[in-house]
Design an enzyme around this catalytic site. Structure first.
Site, PDB file in Angstrom:
ATOM      1  N   CYS A 115      41.476  42.945 103.020  1.00  0.00           N
ATOM      2  CA  CYS A 115      42.425  44.056 102.899  1.00  0.00           C
ATOM      3  C   CYS A 115      43.837  43.534 102.683  1.00  0.00           C
ATOM      4  O   CYS A 115      44.158  43.092 101.581  1.00  0.00           O
ATOM      5  CB  CYS A 115      42.307  44.980 104.110  1.00  0.00           C
ATOM      6  SG  CYS A 115      42.870  46.646 103.728  1.00  0.00           S
TER       7      CYS A 115
ATOM      8  N   HIS B 248      36.878  46.318 104.065  1.00  0.00           N
ATOM      9  CA  HIS B 248      36.661  45.607 105.342  1.00  0.00           C
ATOM     10  C   HIS B 248      35.185  45.248 105.524  1.00  0.00           C
ATOM     11  O   HIS B 248      34.462  45.956 106.235  1.00  0.00           O
ATOM     12  CB  HIS B 248      37.140  46.476 106.512  1.00  0.00           C
ATOM     13  CG  HIS B 248      38.618  46.613 106.576  1.00  0.00           C
ATOM     14  ND1 HIS B 248      39.430  45.704 107.221  1.00  0.00           N
ATOM     15  CD2 HIS B 248      39.446  47.531 106.030  1.00  0.00           C
ATOM     16  CE1 HIS B 248      40.693  46.069 107.089  1.00  0.00           C
ATOM     17  NE2 HIS B 248      40.729  47.172 106.373  1.00  0.00           N
TER      18      HIS B 248
ATOM     19  N   GLU C 224      33.917  43.087 107.311  1.00  0.00           N
ATOM     20  CA  GLU C 224      33.602  42.701 108.703  1.00  0.00           C
ATOM     21  C   GLU C 224      32.938  43.828 109.483  1.00  0.00           C
ATOM     22  O   GLU C 224      32.230  43.582 110.451  1.00  0.00           O
ATOM     23  CB  GLU C 224      34.865  42.205 109.425  1.00  0.00           C
ATOM     24  CG  GLU C 224      35.934  43.256 109.738  1.00  0.00           C
ATOM     25  CD  GLU C 224      36.943  43.474 108.621  1.00  0.00           C
ATOM     26  OE1 GLU C 224      36.625  43.170 107.448  1.00  0.00           O
ATOM     27  OE2 GLU C 224      38.055  43.967 108.914  1.00  0.00           O
TER      28      GLU C 224
HETATM   29  N1  GLN Z   1      48.817  47.583 105.139  1.00  0.00           N
HETATM   30  C1  GLN Z   1      47.942  47.482 104.032  1.00  0.00           C
HETATM   31  C2  GLN Z   1      47.680  48.826 103.394  1.00  0.00           C
HETATM   32  O1  GLN Z   1      47.897  49.842 104.004  1.00  0.00           O
HETATM   33  C3  GLN Z   1      46.640  46.816 104.412  1.00  0.00           C
HETATM   34  C4  GLN Z   1      45.833  47.624 105.362  1.00  0.00           C
HETATM   35  C5  GLN Z   1      44.767  46.823 106.046  1.00  0.00           C
HETATM   36  O2  GLN Z   1      44.788  45.584 106.029  1.00  0.00           O
HETATM   37  N2  GLN Z   1      43.835  47.486 106.672  1.00  0.00           N
HETATM   38  O3  GLN Z   1      47.234  48.905 102.282  1.00  0.00           O
END
Ligand code: GLN
Length: 538
Positions: A384, A510, A512
């Protein structure tokens, strides 16, 4: 056949591992052929944990249907095959929100709206709804967050008392408590447990079984004492001692004490002996690793042991799958810049992972990590925010766009290579408004991602507001970035890989959240295998 309910409460202190214990029980029941569902009830007033600081709450676990939930749902996922959705987690905030909306609509027909029965009815509705998520669910495990004696968990305890009163044949209560060893006295103490069971009894709940968290297994004598003082049969007192190596030992330890057998007998459930062969085999691999790989995690909440829970677990699953040991080194990304030299700050690991995150703090340290990995050809895995970092680093140092940034950090950057998703613009509320949940992603042929997944269409879960800015796509591709995963029938770039690098990959989702002990996630599996192979271990 009626659905059975297991209510799991916690006593004495928090952080006893109630979620993990519930998950372990769920796993044992599944291995006995019972279809289960799991529900976490959280007493806090936030509607969900999505807006909470990870230092407060730890990781926010996202379900396929886009619910931002308690991290215990991650344990449920890793141990069991329970359905996980919006119906698997409820908070006091959510319950009150529903009750107040009903009141405003006039649904209560002029009545005075009260905790009992209106709030407790709503809680009971949640419990019933959880059992209806899929057909043929036979047992619902309901974990009550918080500690017995807290003011805020009272409505939940009252609701499960009523629930049992209404379904007397179908419910049991398991109380997880703490039995401390007092070093100075050289003794194990049962008094806090006695008091916590007493507090439960005052509410009208009598536990059927007591599970004692402790440093070492309890003697028969102590178990008998707890049995006598707490009014539970002798063979209904179990211990759950600190594990030697991994949390995945917990179900085996509970099974050895016949906890699952006792639960099934008490609930009159016809089941078969559980087959734990594969679980045992994997534990054997944990206890007998071939060498080890060292992974550096460069993040922002490293001091909180639960902030990246699923990431740690997914790395462990992959290492177990490869038959190697794993050492995780944790680095606070904002310290890297202060150290002056990246090598000095984080050097010495076999690979690096940059997990998700929000806000400005620590950004530049993560960019330096990505640069270090790209230039030295060290494996890099970005999750992410970790992919957004990879993009910004590549833009600055390969494309030569010195001002390149994410608009999350610098809204006025002249090179917005990562920018806000179009559907996010104009949203004012912070809670529950990100791009959340599962989306299909098409995988490019011949890519590293395709090698990992062995598929051309996958589903992964998201939680973000920003994305790669497609206006720069061609410029990136010309310099060797491969966008190997894109939203199926959409424009969004979900996976990026640096060609010519042995393993440098970022994902906007994600992965994970979808790794299990029995089914390590393909990307984590390949990341660790690649490193292990390079070291001659796999
Ligand atoms: N802050 C970033 C976004 O909002 C990444 C979010 C995250 O890593 N879950 O896109």
């Amino acid at each position: 056949m009626s659905v059975k309910y297991i209510f799991i409460t916690g006593g004495v202190v928090s952080s006893l591992g109630k979620g993990l214990t519930s998950a372990a029980i769920g796993y044992l029941l599944e291995m006995r052929g019972v279809k289960i569902a799991m529900l976490k009830l959280d007493p806090y007033l936030n509607v969900d944990p999505g807006t909470m600081n990870p230092f407060q709450h730890g990781e926010v676990y996202v379900t396929d249907d886009g619910a931002e939930t308690d991290l215990d749902l991650g344990h449920y996922y890793r141990f069991t095959n329970t359905p996980l959705s919006r119906a698997s987690n409820a908070t006091s905030g959510q319950i009150y929100d529903t009750v107040i909306k009903k009141e405003r609509r006039g649904d209560y027909l002029g009545k005075t709206v009260q905790v009992i029965p209106h709030v407790t009815d709503e809680i009971k509705e949640k419990i019933l709804a959880c059992s209806k998520q899929e057909p043929n669910i036979r047992v619902v495990l309901v974990e009550i967050g918080g500690t017995v004696g807290d003011i805020e968990s009272l409505p939940f305890l009252e609701a499960i008392r009523q629930f049992r009163y209404e379904h007397p044949q179908d419910c049991i209560n398991i109380h997880l408590t703490y039995v401390p060893y007092l070093k100075a006295a050289g003794e194990v103490k049962t008094k806090p447990t006695q008091h916590s069971v007493q507090a439960l009894r005052e509410i009208g709940i009598i536990p059927d079984m007591i599970l004692c968290r402790c440093e070492e297994a309890l003697s028969q004598e102590l178990k008998e004492k707890i049995s006598l003082f707490c009014n539970v049969p002798k063979d209904a007192v179990f211990d759950e001692k600190d594990v030697d190596h991994t949390v995945y030992e917990v179900p085996l330890d509970l099974h050895r004490q016949k906890l699952d057998e006792r639960i099934c007998q008490t609930l009159h459930l016809q089941t078969h002996e559980p087959d734990l062969t594969r679980w045992n085999q994997l534990l054997h691999a944990v206890l007998n690793p071939k060498g080890k790989v060292v992974i550096g995690i460069v993040g922002k909440y490293m001091d909180h042991q639960d902030a990246y829970k699923s990431v740690f677990e997914a790395l462990h699953h992959a290492a177990i799958d490869a038959g190697v040991g794993l050492e995780i080194r944790k680095f606070e990304s904002d310290r890297i810049v202060e150290e002056g030299s990246v090598e000095k700050a984080i050097g010495g690991c076999d690979g690096y992972l940059v997990p998700g995150g929000f806000g400005e703090r620590g950004w530049e340290g993560k960019v330096l990590t990505a640069k270090y990995c790209r230039e030295k050809k060290i494996p890099y895995f970005g999750l992410c925010l970790g992919m957004q970092v990879l993009i910004v680093e590549f833009a600055r140092h390969v494309l030569g766009l010195k001002e390149a940034h994410s608009t999350e950090v610098n809204p006025n950057t002249s090179e917005p290579v990562v920018s806000m998703l179009s559907q996010q613009r104009g949203i004012q509320d912070l809670g529950g408004t990100m791009r959340l949940g599962s989306y299909p992603c098409a995988i490019k042929k011949g890519s590293l991602a395709e090698k990992c997944y062995g598929a051309n269409l996958i589903q992964e879960r998201h939680r973000h507001r920003y994305e790669f800015n497609n206006a720069y796509k061609k410029a990136f591709e010309d310099k060797g970035m491969v966008f190997s995963g894109t939203l199926d029938q959409g424009q969004l770039c979900e996976i990026s890989e640096v060609s010519g690098h042995p393993w440098m990959l970022g994902v906007q989702f994600h992965p994970e959240f979808k790794s299990k002990l029995l089914d390590a996630h393909p990307l984590f599996r390949d990341f660790i295998r690649h490193i292990a192979t390079g070291k001659g271990l796999a």
